[in-house]
Scaffold this active site. Sequence first.
Site, mmCIF file in Angstrom:
data_model
loop_
_atom_site.group_PDB
_atom_site.id
_atom_site.type_symbol
_atom_site.label_atom_id
_atom_site.label_comp_id
_atom_site.label_asym_id
_atom_site.label_seq_id
_atom_site.Cartn_x
_atom_site.Cartn_y
_atom_site.Cartn_z
ATOM 1 N N ARG A 127 0.814 -1.218 0.000
ATOM 2 C CA ARG A 127 0.000 0.000 0.000
ATOM 3 C C ARG A 127 0.853 1.276 0.000
ATOM 4 O O ARG A 127 0.559 2.259 0.684
ATOM 5 C CB ARG A 127 -0.978 -0.001 1.186
ATOM 6 C CG ARG A 127 -2.132 -0.982 0.977
ATOM 7 C CD ARG A 127 -3.096 -0.963 2.135
ATOM 8 N NE ARG A 127 -2.427 -1.420 3.357
ATOM 9 C CZ ARG A 127 -2.841 -1.158 4.588
ATOM 10 N NH1 ARG A 127 -3.919 -0.432 4.767
ATOM 11 N NH2 ARG A 127 -2.184 -1.620 5.634
ATOM 12 N N GLU A 128 1.928 1.244 -0.792
ATOM 13 C CA GLU A 128 2.844 2.381 -0.839
ATOM 14 C C GLU A 128 2.135 3.660 -1.301
ATOM 15 O O GLU A 128 2.399 4.745 -0.787
ATOM 16 C CB GLU A 128 4.004 2.092 -1.811
ATOM 17 C CG GLU A 128 4.966 1.001 -1.370
ATOM 18 C CD GLU A 128 4.547 -0.397 -1.842
ATOM 19 O OE1 GLU A 128 3.349 -0.608 -2.145
ATOM 20 O OE2 GLU A 128 5.418 -1.276 -1.902
ATOM 21 N N TRP B 206 -19.344 -8.613 0.426
ATOM 22 C CA TRP B 206 -18.098 -7.954 0.811
ATOM 23 C C TRP B 206 -16.968 -8.943 1.069
ATOM 24 O O TRP B 206 -15.997 -8.629 1.750
ATOM 25 C CB TRP B 206 -18.361 -7.024 2.012
ATOM 26 C CG TRP B 206 -19.203 -5.837 1.625
ATOM 27 C CD1 TRP B 206 -19.536 -5.444 0.358
ATOM 28 C CD2 TRP B 206 -19.827 -4.870 2.500
ATOM 29 N NE1 TRP B 206 -20.320 -4.312 0.380
ATOM 30 C CE2 TRP B 206 -20.511 -3.935 1.683
ATOM 31 C CE3 TRP B 206 -19.860 -4.703 3.882
ATOM 32 C CZ2 TRP B 206 -21.222 -2.853 2.204
ATOM 33 C CZ3 TRP B 206 -20.578 -3.614 4.416
ATOM 34 C CH2 TRP B 206 -21.242 -2.698 3.586
ATOM 35 N N GLU C 178 -26.298 -3.385 -3.956
ATOM 36 C CA GLU C 178 -25.115 -3.383 -4.827
ATOM 37 C C GLU C 178 -24.836 -4.747 -5.457
ATOM 38 O O GLU C 178 -24.038 -4.842 -6.373
ATOM 39 C CB GLU C 178 -23.897 -2.847 -4.079
ATOM 40 C CG GLU C 178 -23.400 -3.759 -2.985
ATOM 41 C CD GLU C 178 -22.293 -3.109 -2.165
ATOM 42 O OE1 GLU C 178 -22.513 -1.983 -1.693
ATOM 43 O OE2 GLU C 178 -21.245 -3.735 -2.010
ATOM 44 N N HIS D 287 -22.514 11.055 7.768
ATOM 45 C CA HIS D 287 -21.298 11.172 6.949
ATOM 46 C C HIS D 287 -20.633 12.522 7.123
ATOM 47 O O HIS D 287 -19.602 12.791 6.525
ATOM 48 C CB HIS D 287 -21.634 10.929 5.478
ATOM 49 C CG HIS D 287 -22.173 9.550 5.249
ATOM 50 N ND1 HIS D 287 -23.522 9.292 5.229
ATOM 51 C CD2 HIS D 287 -21.549 8.360 5.108
ATOM 52 C CE1 HIS D 287 -23.699 7.991 5.057
ATOM 53 N NE2 HIS D 287 -22.529 7.409 4.993
HETATM 54 N N1 GLN Z 1 -24.644 -1.873 12.402
HETATM 55 C C1 GLN Z 1 -23.668 -1.276 11.544
HETATM 56 C C2 GLN Z 1 -23.127 -0.022 12.216
HETATM 57 O O1 GLN Z 1 -23.877 0.614 12.875
HETATM 58 C C3 GLN Z 1 -24.245 -0.918 10.199
HETATM 59 C C4 GLN Z 1 -23.209 -0.349 9.274
HETATM 60 C C5 GLN Z 1 -23.654 -0.153 7.848
HETATM 61 O O2 GLN Z 1 -24.791 -0.020 7.551
HETATM 62 N N2 GLN Z 1 -22.734 -0.080 6.925
HETATM 63 O O3 GLN Z 1 -21.971 0.340 12.044
#
Ligand code: GLN
Length: 763
Positions: A15-16, A573, A617, A706
Site C-alpha cells: 500500500r505504498e 463484501w 449493490e 457522513h
Molecule cells: N450496524 C452497523 C453499524 O452501525 C451498520 C453499518 C452499515 O450499515 N454499513 O456500524
Amino acid sequence: MQTHNLGYPRIGSRRELKKAAELYWAGKSPLSALLETGQQLRRQHWALQQEAGISLIPCNDFSFYDQVLDTLLMSGAIPQRYHALTALNDTDLYFAMARGYQQNGHDITAMEMTKWFDTNYHYIVPEFTANQTFQLRSTKAADEFKEATALGFKAKPVLTGPVTFLLSGKEKEQGFHRLDLLPRLLPVYFELLAQLHAAGATYIQFDEPCLSLDLDEAARTAITHAYQQIATQFPQLQIILASYFECYGRNLATVLQLPIHTLHLDLVRCPSQLDDILQTDFAASHKHLSLGVVDGRNIWKNDFAQSLAFINKAKAALGADRIWIAPSCSLLHAPCDLSLEKDDTALPPSIKQWLSFAKQKIEEVATLQQLATSAHPEQDARYRDNQLALRSRDTSPLIHDQAVKARQRAITDKDCRRNSAFETRKPRQQQALQLPLYPTTTIGSFPQTAEVRQWRAQLKKGELDQQQYDALIEKETVAAIRWQEEIGIDVLVHGEFERNDMVEYFGEKLNGFAFTQHGWVQSYGSRCVKPPIIFGDVSRSEPMTIAWSRFAQSLTNKPVKGMLTGPVTILQWSFVRNDQPRSVTCEQIALAIRDEATDLEKAGIGIIQIDEPAIREGLPLRQENRAAYLEWAVRCFAIAASGVQDQTQIHTHMCYSEFNDIIRHIADMDADVITIECSRSQMELLDAFADFRYPNEIGPGVYDIHSPRVPSKEEMVALMKKASAVIPAAQLWVNPDCGLKTRHWDETKKALSAMVAAAKELR
Ligand code: GLN
Ligand code: ZN
C-alpha cells in the site's frame, strides 16, 4: 499468440501509494515524494509484467486517485466550483475535486463518488453542463507511455473510452443528454491519440465497460460513431476495445461492426460469448480476439484445462496469430501478491495453493500462452501442478462439510417465512416492548475512538491479553448504555466496540472463511479493503455475539438490540468461492445467522437487527438477471430472520437511497422495522415506500452521519413531519442514517440528544 494485461493494481503490494498520498495530503511530505512513489510503482509493475513474459504491458492504468477523474482532468471538464482554485497546480486541483477543499478561505465540496459497475471500487462521477466544453488539459497518458518506452517496456496506453466516460457522469442541468457532448469530447481524444502516435504507440486499449449494460440505441450509435471516427483519423493505430463484467449481449452486433483491431471478451463472467462470436462471420474479418480467461475479480487459481479449452477453440477457428490471452478485466480489483502471505496459521498452505493474486494472475496468463503453443501441455509440470491443486479442492475436507450441504438442501419455504404475518406480529411485539410513538434508536455502532482501535491492535500484538481487552470493551459498553439511558433513547445498542468490521467480525468466527495479511484492494482514492475469503462450506461452531449482547442487556431495563450482519452483505463484501453458485454459499451463511438470531432470542434479546447494506449493490448489471438475484437475496435474508418467535422484533438496515426499483423485494424481506439512509435526500426516497404502501415500520434517517455537522432538533422535527405526511406516524421510527463508528463522541452526543428531543416534540 500473444499476451496482454488490461491493468495492474496501482496501490502497491505494501500500500505504498496509500501511504504516500496520505502523507502528502496531511502536509507531511512534499509533492515530489508522492510523484516519486508513483514512478517507482509504475516501473516496478511494468517490470514484473515484462519479467513474467507479458507481450504488451498496460500504461496509464496507474492513477493517483481514480481513472475516471484522470479522464476528467485529461478532457478539461473541471466543474465550475473549482474554477476559483486558480492558484493550485493540477495535482492539487485533482485532489481538490476528489476530496473537497477547505483551505485559504475556500470551502468547496468534493465531487460525488459511486460504485464502478458491480465492483466495490468507487469512481468520481463527472459533472456535465449543457454548454460543456472540453480541451486537452492533462497529457498523463502520453507522459506515462513515454516513461514506459524510455525504460524499455513495450507499452499499451489504456484509456477510459469516451462513451463510458460520458455515461458514467451526470447532467448538472436539464435540457440535454450527456451523450450529446460526444462530438465536443472526441477532438480531445484525437489530440491525445496524435500525441501517443507521435510518441510511437501502436496499440491503444479503450475501456468501454458500458457495453456490459443494457444500452439504448443512442448509446450504441455513440459507440459506432466514436470508433469509426477514431479509425478514420488514426488508421495506423491498433485499437483494442475492452468491455468486461458481463456479456456484450444485445450490444454484440454493434461491437462486431466496429473498425477495431482487437475485441476483448470477459470469458469468466460470460463463458458463452466465445461460441456466440465464432458463430458469426468474425473469422472472415481480420480482427483479433482477446480471451479474458484469468479471473480479474476473484482470487482463485486459474483452471488451466478450462482456459486451454477456450484458447484451443479460438485457435482452431481463427489461427493462433489472431489470439491474445489476458485477464478477464483490469487486475485493479484483485489483491497484489499472494507470495506476501507468510502466516501459515492465518492462511494455511492447503488453502493458499488454490489462490492467485494479481502478480500470480499475470504469471498464469504467460504460462497459458506457453502451454497453448506447446505440443503436449498436459505433460508440462506447471499444468500438472495446477490441475492437482484444483482437484484437491473438489474433495478437500476443509471445504466440504456434508452436514452443512445437507442442511442447506433441506431448507423449505416454511424456513423462509416468519410464523405469522406482520399484522399478527405487530401487536405481540408492541405488548412485549411497550414502545412509545416515534420510538428512537441508533443503527448499531458508536464512535470507534483511537483508543478502542489501539486496544485491538495491542490485543493482536499480545500487549493486552484477552481478559484485559474484554475488560476495556466492557467499560466502553457500560458507558454507552448508561449514556443512552441518560438521554432517553428507547431502543439501545451495545455499541459494537468489540468489532473491527461488520463482515470481518463474523467471518473470523465462522467456518469456511480465511483471511489475508496483505490482500488489500482499492476501494476509493487511498482507501483499501481486505475482504475475507470464503473458501468452504460455511457454518457456525459457537455463538458469535451472544456474550456481548447479553452483557449489555443485563445493564438496563430498556431493550438492547442484538446486532448481526446479514448473509447477502457478508457474501457481497467477501471473495466468494467459485465452485458453487453464490446463492448456495449465501444460504449457508443465512443458516449460520439464523442460528445466531435464535440464540440471541433465547438469551433474552427481544429486538434483533440484521444489517443488509449491500443488498442493492449485488444487483446484476443487466435487467434480465435481476429478478433471479433479488429472489435468492431476499430468501437468504428471510432464512436468517425467520427462526425467531412472533414477539421478537426483526430490524434491518440499508444505507443508500434508491429503493424505487426494488421496493417490492424490500417488502418481501418482511423485516418488522427497516432503517434507511434518508436525511441527504430530504426524505424524498420515502416516496417509494409511500407509493408502495409499505406495510411494516420504517426509520428514515434524520441525521447525516457522513458529516461532522450536528443537526438541530428543529431540522429533525421538520424531516419527520415530511415523513409523517406520506407514512402514518404509527409506522415511523426516529434514528440516524447509519452507524456512528466514524464520528466523534462530542458531535454524536449533541446530535442524538437533539434527536431524542425531536421525537419528544413529535409525540
Ligand atoms: N450496524 C452497523 C453499524 O452501525 C451498520 C453499518 C452499515 O450499515 N454499513 O456500524
Ligand atoms: Zn448504514
